[in-house]
Design a protein around this motif. Sequence first.
Motif, PDB file in Angstrom:
ATOM      1  N   GLU A 184       0.837  -1.205   0.000  1.00 25.02           N
ATOM      2  CA  GLU A 184       0.000   0.000   0.000  1.00 25.02           C
ATOM      3  C   GLU A 184       0.870   1.252   0.000  1.00 25.02           C
ATOM      4  OE1 GLU A 184      -4.095  -1.514   2.273  1.00 25.02           O
ATOM      5  OE2 GLU A 184      -2.804  -0.001   3.193  1.00 25.02           O
ATOM      6  N   ARG A 194       1.032  -0.694 -11.686  1.00 23.48           N
ATOM      7  CA  ARG A 194      -0.049  -0.237 -10.822  1.00 23.48           C
ATOM      8  C   ARG A 194      -1.222  -1.200 -10.889  1.00 23.48           C
ATOM      9  NH1 ARG A 194      -4.670   2.337 -10.356  1.00 23.48           N
ATOM     10  NH2 ARG A 194      -4.923   3.761  -8.575  1.00 23.48           N
ATOM     11  N   VAL A 225      -2.943  -3.051  -7.754  1.00 22.14           N
ATOM     12  CA  VAL A 225      -4.380  -2.986  -7.459  1.00 22.14           C
ATOM     13  C   VAL A 225      -4.952  -4.393  -7.326  1.00 22.14           C
ATOM     14  CG1 VAL A 225      -6.630  -2.295  -8.362  1.00 22.14           C
ATOM     15  CG2 VAL A 225      -4.705  -0.730  -8.521  1.00 22.14           C
ATOM     16  N   LEU A 235      -3.797  -6.036  -4.108  1.00 23.70           N
ATOM     17  CA  LEU A 235      -4.428  -5.464  -2.922  1.00 23.70           C
ATOM     18  C   LEU A 235      -5.936  -5.660  -2.945  1.00 23.70           C
ATOM     19  CD1 LEU A 235      -2.254  -2.252  -2.647  1.00 23.70           C
ATOM     20  CD2 LEU A 235      -2.384  -4.102  -0.970  1.00 23.70           C
ATOM     21  N   GLY A 263      -8.158  -4.785  -5.258  1.00 21.35           N
ATOM     22  CA  GLY A 263      -8.984  -3.761  -5.872  1.00 21.35           C
ATOM     23  C   GLY A 263      -9.297  -2.642  -4.904  1.00 21.35           C
ATOM     24  N   ARG A 264     -10.007  -2.957  -3.815  1.00 18.11           N
ATOM     25  CA  ARG A 264     -10.368  -1.993  -2.785  1.00 18.11           C
ATOM     26  C   ARG A 264     -10.980  -0.726  -3.370  1.00 18.11           C
ATOM     27  NH1 ARG A 264      -8.857  -3.032   2.332  1.00 18.11           N
ATOM     28  NH2 ARG A 264      -7.232  -4.541   2.695  1.00 18.11           N
ATOM     29  N   ALA A 265     -11.908  -0.934  -4.301  1.00 18.58           N
ATOM     30  CA  ALA A 265     -12.647   0.240  -4.789  1.00 18.58           C
ATOM     31  C   ALA A 265     -13.995  -0.201  -5.326  1.00 18.58           C
ATOM     32  CB  ALA A 265     -11.885   0.936  -5.885  1.00 18.58           C
TER      33      ALA A 265
END
Lengths: 144, 381
Positions: B347, B370, B374, B377, B379-381
């Motif tokens: 992060e 990147r 993503v 991690l 996605g986290r969106a």
Amino acid sequence: MNVPVQLQPTDTPLPPVGLLATGNAAVALARRALELDDVGLAALRGVSQGRSGLGLLGPMDALPWVDGVTYLCRDNDTPELLWPSAYQPSVAPAVLLLALKKALPRLAWPGALVLSGDGLSVWPLGHAVTVDRAVLTAWLGDRA
Amino acid sequence: MAADVTAAAGRLRAAVAQAAAGLVEREALTEMILLSAVAGEHLLVIGAPGTAKSQAVRNVARVLGGRYFEYLLGRFTEPSEIFGPVDLRRLREGVVETATQGMLPEAEVVFLDEVFQGSTAILNTLLGVLNERMFLRGHTRTPVPLKVCVGASNALPEDPSLAAFADRFLVRAFVQPIGDPRLEELLEGGWAASTRPPQQALATLEDLDAVVAASTVMDPAPVRARLAEALRLLRGAGVLLSDRRAVKVQRLITAAAALAGRTAPTAADLWPIILAVPTQEEQVNAREVLRELLQHSENSTLPAVTEDASAGPAARAQRLTQAATALLDARPQDGGDALLGWRLKLEGVARELDAGFAPERMPVGLRDLRARLVEALGGRA
């Protein structure tokens, strides 16, 4: 006389001191922030922007990451004006801050200059408070 | 031959990275030591006591497998403490020779703390060692195997009589105590270093010699015009390099190119000019003046010092790419704290990437990286 202000990509980014998120990114940010322990959360100050926006201020290493947030920086000489850290205002920050304060006298400074669909806008961050887990959970509950 | 040099540079890169492990904000310093060694030049480090200057040099010597000599000079330090005592057996024969076993004249890597405290006798002898790689004392005339001498001091000397000696150190590094944000890392790294087993040599002096050889035969002509432009820009800003330093910068440039695996220097290798600027204030000024000229700086073997010197986006992108790639390739198999720590580091890289590069300016390679970050991690969106 109007002077157009732009945010231009910079090769010398300043270190981030905060971030903004809207929509799905804001929801993801709130979830991520809630995963922090109490020490991590206590390092952050937060403020919501309407129903869909969330802003956080804090030391760089304490700022969470999720896809879609915009990190903010500021010049030490003009701490009340923040802008996206990968960019630089086309007008000197000191001059810009004077003009913005005149145009927006009721804004709760510091404020963040951000790009939006309508061009540039200023997010007020002056009401940011230490992030409270219960308050953040309630904010998330209204949107998740 | 080129493949051998590239392989040697790769081993040197791993060695220098290991030398910096456990030290905080000393990656650029360890890389500067390597660059100086390849260029055949010497490094002067200016910084307060206790800022890991000697530890960085010691680590580099260890990972290169070189003989190391270190000494803290004082006003009353005798030459024999640095160069060795008079050989009494030879003295009985009427010959004044120095017994140099285990002393500076036999070391490949040398660190001299408080270097400007040395007496005239010491500094005069050192001049010959640094310049000609020859130890001259009494009847002793012997070549020395010195690869690099690192001198350290709290401040640049004000005495004009020391200026000529100081000028022999082409590369200048200015180190600061660790700042507040990284104190925990300093404490953890320092403690771990005291309990860690000695670092193994990941490269050899033969690797160093291979890159030196490649650097020596390189012609700086392709970048000479740009270098002259840089010198003019610096002069215009009041930053003056002596003629000797200006000429010798070319050795740093070809050394950087060789370490980057290139067969000829390019615009990406001009950044060492910043390291040859004599004072810290002038180096800050020089970075600003040469920002546009150095924007394409990159070096896969010396990522930290390249970014530090050039403050350029290409070097920054390269460092982030290396950091992220290393992290992605080292995902812990177990869950728990190890995985959590790994995610936090990932992060951190993603944050620096998003905070530092506008999407429309992000290099293609970094954009792909990147995407991997993503995905890793979640996605986290």
